[in-house]
Design a protein around this motif. Structure first.
Motif: not given
Length: 704
Positions: A647, A649, A652, A654, A678, A680-682, A686-687
């Protein structure tokens, strides 16, 4: 071997042939006590029949229960294990070789070795077995002659052996034990004589495959499950004993391992190594400008350009590919042609149509003296069905090398010139370089001069930037305190990389790496401190992070400091922390990194790493994080399951890959691979699944 004799491959040298074979012994330490006899004796015996070369090895050990052999999975690194290495120069040309290694757990590793090139991804068809007893550990190896390319008219090969006793941090060799030599430097190898009247069979291998795939991309607007099946075949044929042809039809790379992610805080693309078997096999015959320090930032042939559209990143299927690699007389030959298919759209991806393309690469090297050559290369990239001009690159290179400078020192000189087509006909579309190397001990050094002109673009190559002139001197000194029971060596070095504008001579970059202190203990633990002064002129706006842009024409001078420690990898728990701090463009940057490896027992290993960057600039601040975890479950040298999670940033994303490999026998493999990504959706906090794919692949090799 006499008629009717055979060897039962069980790792125990109890067959009658081994009692008659002459033993190669008297290994000499390269490290720590250079030039003295090895503290643990090693004996190597060689036999052969019409079809196979056999190697029997006895690694005597005064403490036979202290062996280290954590790794079992094929081609894994043996930095933590006892090991036995052998290299074979079948052409006796001191430039290329086959590299093999094993450990007490029976791991088999191999590579194709060229001039400063080690193609670790190559998988030859051979078998080895290990056994342990109260005298140490033993190996029995069977290498089919049809796995090796060689000239049957010659009966002498170059060969060398190396033994590692990891708990003592001791390296010993049969030949070439000086610190500026080693098992990979075939000019210092010994000789294997008397290989006569052997068979490479009909020289034909057929390798069909079948693959089944199920994929879905709900995070890319396609939640439908797509089930696909496919098949293809690779054909290998030895046109001559030294020249090998390969044809691949409907090529698939479902079993390929994922790339290791990297944090990129530069303006330039990162270089990722090739991992696909078709392009790796025989790749040493297609390398150009061997040995240049810029190889990671500049190469005229980068096989990952094939099968990947530059504009959209769309993967393209490979309809077929052909390859011819090997030696003919004093020439090294490499020819590659690949056709990729047209891609209208991939399931779950919104992409524009991508035209099919044809790629051609031709490489010729003429061997000179004992370690030198002159060579030429040609590459072509052509689109089918669209009005885009074909792109071509031609080049010449040379390498002059000797191991006898001042009687026992290594010295090399190399150079290259490349010219690429320029549809705009504006000139300045060449690249060139010269290099002088002195790779010795305790002193080593290198000077590299190169230029990539502003309109040079190799259509099948890789270059981080053009319009530059590079000056890169390097010098290093290693000091070894005599009789010190704690410290193995100190090293001090200075690397400088000046980059100037090739048109007006302006200084664009200056990166200096000063190893102010590096200490390695006899326990194999190390600590080092580096000072990293830098200067950079931004020619264009640099968007370093979302919402943060450094303006063009900015001049930045800053110095960074790096402190790094590494514990011996042979330990059950091995750690390597790094702390880096100092200036960074208009502000400062702090970096923390940690690698943590846990070797539970042979075959069960956990690798983890983390990297954190905190950047504070006048234009704004941001942070990056990268995490990686790998669980190795190696049931035997033939059966393994690897789970890799990453993962970062910056993307974003995973990612998880689970890769099961069962080597039914060398050359026959069964793979199950599952890949899941996946985001990482703000907005969702959640993923969310982007895509997932499951593949199974069976490969079978039949030799005639």
């Amino acid at each position: 071997m006499t008629s009717g004799e055979s060897i039962v491959l069980d790792g125990r040298l109890d067959d009658a042939v081994w009692t008659r074979a002459q033993a190669a012994g008297d290994f000499v330490q390269q490290d720590p006590d250079n030039g003295t006899p090895a503290t643990e004796p090693t004996e190597v015996r060689i036999a052969y029949d019409d079809n196979n070369l056999y190697i029997g090895v006895i690694c005597f050990d005064s403490d036979p229960d202290a062996w280290l052999g954590y790794q079992r999975r094929r081609d894994e690194s043996l930095t933590a294990d006892d090991r036995f290495i052998w290299t074979i120069d079948t052409y006796l040309d001191a430039r290329t070789a086959y590299y093999f290694e094993m450990n007490p757990s029976g791991l088999m590793g191999d590579a194709l070795q060229g001039v400063n090139v080690n193609n670790r991804q190559w998988d030859g068809i051979w078998t080895g077995r290990a056994a342990r007893s109260d005298i140490g550990w033993t190996l029995e190896v069977e290498i089919p002659f049809r796995t090796l390319n060689f000239n049957p008219a010659g009966d002498t090969w170059g060969i060398n052996f190396q033994r590692t006793v990891r708990r003592k941090n001791e390296e010993s060799l049969w030949s070439g034990w000086a610190r500026n030599q080693g098992v990979r430097r075939m000019a210092n190898a010994g000789l294997l004589t008397g290989i006569r009247d052997v068979s490479q069979g009909h020289g034909l291998d057929i390798k069909p495959y079948a693959v089944a795939t199920s994929l879905s991309s709900p995070g890319r607007s396609d939640s439908q499950v797509h089930n696909e099946g496919d098949a293809g075949v690779d054909l290998f044929y030895n046109l001559t004993p030294g020249l090998r042809a390969n044809l691949t039809v409907n090529t698939d790379f479902a079993e390929t391992e994922v790339d290791q992610r990297q944090v990129n805080l530069t303006r330039f693309s990162l270089f990722f190594p090739e991992k696909r078997d078709f392009f790796l096999d025989g790749s040493t015959f297609l390398d150009f400008g061997s040995g240049f320090a810029v190889s990671g930032a500049f190469t005229p042939f980068y096989s990952r350009r094939i099968g990947l559209d530059e504009a959209s990143g769309t993967q393209q299927r490979i309809n077929f590919g052909g390859k011819l690699t090997g030696q003919a007389g004093d020439q090294d030959i490499g020819v590659l042609h690949v056709q990729t298919g047209r891609e209208d759209a991939s399931p779950g991806h919104r992409t524009v149509p991508v035209a099919g393309e044809d790629f051609t690469v031709m490489r010729l090297k003429r061997r000179l003296l004992r370690q030198s050559y002159i060579g030429a290369m040609y590459t072509r990239r052509a689109s089918r069905g669209v009005p885009v001009p074909d792109r071509h690159t031609i080049g010449l290179d040379f390498r002059l090398e000797t191991a006898n400078f001042l009687r026992s020192q290594n010295l090399s000189a190399a150079g290259f010139f490349l010219h690429a087509t320029n549809p705009r006909a504006t000139g300045r579309n060449s690249a060139m370089g010269l290099e002088l190397g002195f790779p010795n001990d305790p002193w080593s050094g290198e000077l590299e001069l190169s230029e990539v002109q502003s309109n040079y673009e190799s259509a099948v190559g890789f270059e981080t930037r053009n319009g530059i002139r590079r000056i890169s001197p390097t010098i290093a000194y290693t000091a070894r305190p005599r009789g010190n029971r704690l410290i193995r060596r100190f090293q001090f070095s200075n690397d400088v990389n000046w980059i100037l504008d090739s048109d007006d001579g302006r200084l664009l970059n200056r990166d200096v790496s000063i190893t102010a202190f590096l200490m390695e203990l006899n326990s194999q633990d190390t600590i080092q401190f580096r000072v990293l002064p830098s200067y950079e002129l931004l020619e264009d706006d640099f968007r370093i992070s979302p919402g943060i842009t450094l303006p063009a024409a900015g001049h930045y001078s800053f110095t960074r400091y790096r402190l790094q420690a590494t514990t011996a990898s042979r330990r059950v728990l091995a750690v390597s922390p790094t702390v880096e701090w100092g200036g960074f463009y208009s502000g400062d940057r702090r970096r923390l990194a940690l690698n943590l490896d846990v070797r539970v027992r042979p075959g069960i290993i956990f690798y983890s790493s983390a990297e954190w960057n905190k950047v504070d600039l006048a234009e704004g601040g941001f942070q990056t994080r990268l995490y990686r975890g790998i669980v190795e479950t190696q049931f035997s040298p033939w059966l393994s399951l690897v789970n890799n999670m990453q993962f970062d940033t910056q993307s974003s994303i995973l990612g998880w890959q689970s890769r099961f490999r069962w080597i039914l026998k060398p050359g026959n493999d069964l793979y199950f691979v599952y890949l899941h990504n996946w985001l990482d959706d703000p907005l969702l906090a959640r993923f969310a699944t982007l895509d997932h794919r499951a593949s199974s692949k069976l490969l079978y090799t039949h030799r005639f």
